[in-house]
Scaffold this motif. Sequence first.
Motif, PDB file in Angstrom:
ATOM      1  N   ALA A   3       0.852  -1.194   0.000  1.00 27.90           N
ATOM      2  CA  ALA A   3       0.000   0.000   0.000  1.00 27.90           C
ATOM      3  C   ALA A   3       0.885   1.240   0.000  1.00 27.90           C
ATOM      4  CB  ALA A   3      -0.899  -0.006   1.228  1.00 27.90           C
ATOM      5  N   ALA A   5       2.452   4.768   1.019  1.00 29.53           N
ATOM      6  CA  ALA A   5       2.666   5.399   2.328  1.00 29.53           C
ATOM      7  C   ALA A   5       1.701   6.567   2.501  1.00 29.53           C
ATOM      8  CB  ALA A   5       4.103   5.886   2.447  1.00 29.53           C
ATOM      9  N   ILE A   6       1.181   6.702   3.717  1.00 30.17           N
ATOM     10  CA  ILE A   6       0.270   7.793   4.045  1.00 30.17           C
ATOM     11  C   ILE A   6       0.934   8.632   5.129  1.00 30.17           C
ATOM     12  CG2 ILE A   6      -2.004   8.392   4.977  1.00 30.17           C
ATOM     13  CD1 ILE A   6      -2.964   5.647   3.950  1.00 30.17           C
ATOM     14  N   SER A  27       1.683   3.043   7.037  1.00 31.59           N
ATOM     15  CA  SER A  27       0.229   3.108   7.197  1.00 31.59           C
ATOM     16  C   SER A  27      -0.225   2.848   8.625  1.00 31.59           C
ATOM     17  CB  SER A  27      -0.447   2.113   6.252  1.00 31.59           C
ATOM     18  OG  SER A  27      -0.040   0.794   6.586  1.00 31.59           O
ATOM     19  N   SER A  28       0.671   3.005   9.591  1.00 33.19           N
ATOM     20  CA  SER A  28       0.283   2.788  10.981  1.00 33.19           C
ATOM     21  C   SER A  28       0.957   3.800  11.906  1.00 33.19           C
ATOM     22  CB  SER A  28       0.620   1.364  11.437  1.00 33.19           C
ATOM     23  OG  SER A  28       2.007   1.148  11.407  1.00 33.19           O
ATOM     24  N   ALA A  56      -4.301  13.276   7.770  1.00 33.19           N
ATOM     25  CA  ALA A  56      -3.583  12.529   6.736  1.00 33.19           C
ATOM     26  C   ALA A  56      -3.340  13.422   5.532  1.00 33.19           C
ATOM     27  CB  ALA A  56      -4.378  11.300   6.328  1.00 33.19           C
ATOM     28  N   GLY A  60      -6.846   7.457   2.652  1.00 36.82           N
ATOM     29  CA  GLY A  60      -6.364   6.102   2.893  1.00 36.82           C
ATOM     30  C   GLY A  60      -6.695   5.660   4.296  1.00 36.82           C
ATOM     31  N   VAL A  62      -5.632   4.197   7.894  1.00 39.30           N
ATOM     32  CA  VAL A  62      -4.479   4.195   8.798  1.00 39.30           C
ATOM     33  C   VAL A  62      -4.803   3.304   9.992  1.00 39.30           C
ATOM     34  CG1 VAL A  62      -3.005   5.625  10.276  1.00 39.30           C
ATOM     35  CG2 VAL A  62      -3.825   6.528   8.090  1.00 39.30           C
ATOM     36  N   THR A 110      -8.554   0.813  12.955  1.00 34.39           N
ATOM     37  CA  THR A 110      -8.210   1.402  11.654  1.00 34.39           C
ATOM     38  C   THR A 110      -9.298   2.416  11.311  1.00 34.39           C
ATOM     39  OG1 THR A 110      -9.352  -0.373  10.473  1.00 34.39           O
ATOM     40  CG2 THR A 110      -6.978  -0.607  10.780  1.00 34.39           C
TER      41      THR A 110
END
Length: 111
Positions: A3, A5-6, A27-28, A56, A60, A62, A110
């Motif tokens: 996925a 990156a956010i 993503s976390s 963000a 997406g 997270v 999430t």
Amino acid sequence: SAAPAIAVSISSAFDAGNIVFTSADASSVRLKVRPDPPTELEKKCHSQWFYFRASAGQPGVVSYEISNAGATSYPEGWKALKVCASADRKVWTRVDTTNYAADAGALRWTY
């Protein structure tokens, strides 16, 4: 494929904000509940609540983790909890993905 990156910004620098950012990856986000000041009677620092803003850089999903949930004043309270979230601070919803992993002492969801 992985996925994308956010980029997520975490802030508790507002009235009643309460969280400590510890780390993040693509993503976390990992966080900790900040303890309250000591009580007058018990001289004990309780910790149980959190409130923060996550912004963000792009749309997406997270994953969030409060890694010290098991060390809070009443960890049993996390078992039935569903985190509240809002995209506009007007309409709030419960996050059904909320899960307390007692073995790891972590609260996860999430959004």
